[in-house]
Scaffold this motif. Structure first.
Motif, PDB file in Angstrom:
ATOM      1  N   VAL A  54     -59.276 -21.995 -27.575  1.00  0.00           N
ATOM      2  CA  VAL A  54     -58.022 -21.436 -27.073  1.00  0.00           C
ATOM      3  C   VAL A  54     -58.291 -20.342 -26.040  1.00  0.00           C
ATOM      4  N   ALA A  55     -59.260 -19.485 -26.316  1.00  0.00           N
ATOM      5  CA  ALA A  55     -59.580 -18.392 -25.398  1.00  0.00           C
ATOM      6  C   ALA A  55     -60.107 -18.920 -24.067  1.00  0.00           C
ATOM      7  N   VAL A  56     -60.971 -19.911 -24.115  1.00  0.00           N
ATOM      8  CA  VAL A  56     -61.524 -20.482 -22.887  1.00  0.00           C
ATOM      9  C   VAL A  56     -60.435 -21.215 -22.104  1.00  0.00           C
ATOM     10  N   ALA A  57     -59.584 -21.956 -22.812  1.00  0.00           N
ATOM     11  CA  ALA A  57     -58.486 -22.652 -22.138  1.00  0.00           C
ATOM     12  C   ALA A  57     -57.575 -21.652 -21.431  1.00  0.00           C
ATOM     13  N   ALA A 298     -56.434 -30.091 -23.589  1.00  0.00           N
ATOM     14  CA  ALA A 298     -55.963 -30.652 -22.322  1.00  0.00           C
ATOM     15  C   ALA A 298     -56.377 -29.779 -21.150  1.00  0.00           C
ATOM     16  N   ARG A 299     -56.216 -28.473 -21.281  1.00  0.00           N
ATOM     17  CA  ARG A 299     -56.623 -27.583 -20.193  1.00  0.00           C
ATOM     18  C   ARG A 299     -58.108 -27.725 -19.898  1.00  0.00           C
ATOM     19  N   VAL A 300     -58.918 -27.821 -20.925  1.00  0.00           N
ATOM     20  CA  VAL A 300     -60.364 -27.888 -20.733  1.00  0.00           C
ATOM     21  C   VAL A 300     -60.785 -29.242 -20.170  1.00  0.00           C
ATOM     22  N   LEU A 301     -60.271 -30.349 -20.737  1.00  0.00           N
ATOM     23  CA  LEU A 301     -60.686 -31.678 -20.283  1.00  0.00           C
ATOM     24  C   LEU A 301     -60.137 -32.020 -18.906  1.00  0.00           C
ATOM     25  N   LEU A 302     -58.953 -31.507 -18.572  1.00  0.00           N
ATOM     26  CA  LEU A 302     -58.335 -31.834 -17.288  1.00  0.00           C
ATOM     27  C   LEU A 302     -58.600 -30.778 -16.222  1.00  0.00           C
ATOM     28  N   HIS A 303     -59.433 -29.796 -16.544  1.00  0.00           N
ATOM     29  CA  HIS A 303     -59.741 -28.726 -15.599  1.00  0.00           C
ATOM     30  C   HIS A 303     -60.348 -29.310 -14.321  1.00  0.00           C
ATOM     31  N   LYS A 307     -53.650 -29.658 -12.446  1.00  0.00           N
ATOM     32  CA  LYS A 307     -53.547 -28.200 -12.352  1.00  0.00           C
ATOM     33  C   LYS A 307     -52.575 -27.601 -13.354  1.00  0.00           C
ATOM     34  N   ASN A 308     -51.482 -28.301 -13.594  1.00  0.00           N
ATOM     35  CA  ASN A 308     -50.396 -27.726 -14.400  1.00  0.00           C
ATOM     36  C   ASN A 308     -50.296 -28.383 -15.773  1.00  0.00           C
ATOM     37  N   LEU A 309     -50.139 -27.543 -16.784  1.00  0.00           N
ATOM     38  CA  LEU A 309     -50.012 -27.978 -18.175  1.00  0.00           C
ATOM     39  C   LEU A 309     -48.697 -27.433 -18.717  1.00  0.00           C
ATOM     40  N   ALA A 329     -51.566 -23.489 -21.366  1.00  0.00           N
ATOM     41  CA  ALA A 329     -50.402 -24.000 -20.649  1.00  0.00           C
ATOM     42  C   ALA A 329     -49.860 -22.954 -19.679  1.00  0.00           C
ATOM     43  N   ASN A 330     -49.166 -23.431 -18.643  1.00  0.00           N
ATOM     44  CA  ASN A 330     -48.642 -22.514 -17.629  1.00  0.00           C
ATOM     45  C   ASN A 330     -47.219 -22.840 -17.199  1.00  0.00           C
ATOM     46  N   ASP A 331     -46.584 -23.845 -17.812  1.00  0.00           N
ATOM     47  CA  ASP A 331     -45.231 -24.216 -17.405  1.00  0.00           C
ATOM     48  C   ASP A 331     -44.348 -24.384 -18.628  1.00  0.00           C
ATOM     49  N   PHE A 332     -43.108 -23.864 -18.528  1.00  0.00           N
ATOM     50  CA  PHE A 332     -42.181 -23.841 -19.653  1.00  0.00           C
ATOM     51  C   PHE A 332     -41.208 -25.013 -19.629  1.00  0.00           C
ATOM     52  N   SER A 333     -41.413 -25.975 -18.731  1.00  0.00           N
ATOM     53  CA  SER A 333     -40.539 -27.138 -18.637  1.00  0.00           C
ATOM     54  C   SER A 333     -39.232 -26.739 -17.955  1.00  0.00           C
ATOM     55  N   GLY A 334     -38.124 -27.397 -18.319  1.00  0.00           N
ATOM     56  CA  GLY A 334     -36.871 -27.191 -17.625  1.00  0.00           C
ATOM     57  C   GLY A 334     -35.775 -26.665 -18.519  1.00  0.00           C
TER      58      GLY A 334
END
Length: 412
Positions: A54-57, A298-303, A307-309, A329-334
């Protein structure tokens, strides 16, 4: 969770983390593409290993997109719940004779889209069930009606399953069908109907769903024509961690070829009202640690690829969403304004979240809110709370506050 020592942009993986996991995380931070075996070890991380993941992601998120958390002002329009596919994980679809079956007219869809536009929405997300008697050019004509009425609205519409159905109904070649839809104003395609991109799992979930290879073919064809898509994965049902890893690595491979995914959206399984769960075929969705594990993985494997999770607050609720926004993650959806599919499966969230509410939640974890377009262009950054605009009150049901619901342990 244990807080690792930080040194500038470098993050020291805690020494309590198992050496093998520590080595993999260091490789990820150095930009290495992780293998299936490395991904599987992370996908089963627990305790200090999960803390480190989690910290690395979160650090990779910070290095990639900074401290902004984005959202889009949009509306979901589920134009019909009549569907013959019969997915066992879905509580939304109905037979045409069901008492609660519905199909919206083009005029009603346009009315809802215009209402959203008048309240500041820049996107409508349009999806629905698959009725047997659907006209071959229904999707084109619905798209045409929306764009004719509201030319500036971005239409994010029609899953690969719907695209495949349109191709079948019209008899057109896939590339010709997609080009027609693009010419009529289709802005992007939701990468739903992915579930798990493995036909063994898909047969358990829905034998009538399009095969994984066809999903990949449609998505790839869209990208090649310049139509961006999202990508998704449903977890928390009959799949195993190895399925997550294979799914994410397949998405990574597609993105390396086409660069057409705008984001990746993990969708937890909402179990309560689904046949898959009631008949004993699935576990009751994911719990908090699994949500964190999937988003961080997902953040680690798709790095370096995607770009956006995005978190799905409809599936997770706010508390778990905020935790995942601190796990890569970096996006809260809509804002959604309405959402029927998750609610039909038992979700206790899914009506509407105002932009003000999004911004308050984002600031509660020390991050900067920003409104984006569907394709992640920043419309407005809200780094000064005192200058926030007020949004016109929407006569729509708001998402229920966390204190008034039980924790939603699954999704979709």
């Amino acid at each position: 969770m244990a807080t690792p020592t930080m040194n500038g942009s470098d993050l020291m993986v805690p020494q309590t983390c198992p050496a093998e996991v520590r080595e993999i995380l260091h490789a990820a931070m150095s930009g290495a593409e992780l293998t299936f075996e490395q991904g599987l070890l992370l996908a089963t991380a627990e305790g200090s290993a999960l803390d480190a993941l989690v910290a690395v992601a979160d650090q990779l998120r910070r290095d990639t997109v900074g401290d902004m958390i984005t959202y889009v002002v949009n509306r979901n329009i589920n134009f019909t719940n009549v569907c013959f596919v019969g997915c066992s994980f879905c509580g939304f679809g109905r037979g045409p004779g069901a008492a609660d079956a519905y199909s919206l007219s083009f005029e009603e869809v346009v009315r809802r889209a215009r209402q959203a536009w008048d309240r500041g929405a820049t996107e409508v997300c349009v999806q629905g069930g698959l009725p047997r008697d659907l006209d071959g050019f229904f999707y084109r004509d619905l798209l045409r009606a929306i764009k004719h009425a509201i030319p500036g609205m971005h239409v994010h519409a029609f899953s690969p399953m719907e695209i495949d159905y349109g191709v079948t109904k019209t008899g057109m070649a896939l590339s010709d069908y997609l080009q027609m839809m693009k010419d009529e104003g289709l802005g992007s395609i939701p990468g739903t109907a992915a579930e798990i991109l493995d036909d063994r799992v898909r047969k358990e979930l829905s034998p009538n769903k399009l095969p994984a290879g066809r999903w990949v073919e449609i998505i790839t064809a869209a990208h090649e024509l310049g139509i961006p898509t999202t990508s998704t994965m449903m977890y928390g049902h009959v799949e195993e961690p190895a399925d997550w890893v294979r799914h994410m690595l397949l998405l990574r491979a597609i993105q390396k070829r086409t660069d057409g995914f705008t984001e990746f959206v993990p969708l937890g399984f909402i179990h309560e009202k689904t046949r898959l769960y009631r008949h004993g075929g699935a576990r009751p969705g994911a719990k908090r640690e699994e949500h964190l594990r999937v988003h961080a993985l997902a953040r680690v494997l798709l790095h370096g690829a995607v770009k956006n999770l995005q978190v799905s607050w409809v599936k997770l609720g706010f508390e778990a969403s905020l935790a995942c926004l601190q796990a890569g993650a970096n996006d809260f959806s809509g804002t959604l304004m309405e959402e029927s599919i998750s609610k039909a499966a038992g979700a206790t969230f899914g009506e509407y979240v105002s932009p003000e509410e999004f911004r308050a939640r984002i600031r509660s974890i020390g991050r900067v809110p920003a409104e984006r377009t569907t394709t992640y262009k920043i419309r407005r950054m809200f780094d000064e709370p005192e200058r926030d605009p007020r949004t016109a009150t929407a006569h729509l049901r708001m998402a229920r506050a966390e204190s008034h619901v039980t924790y939603n342990e699954g999704a979709y």
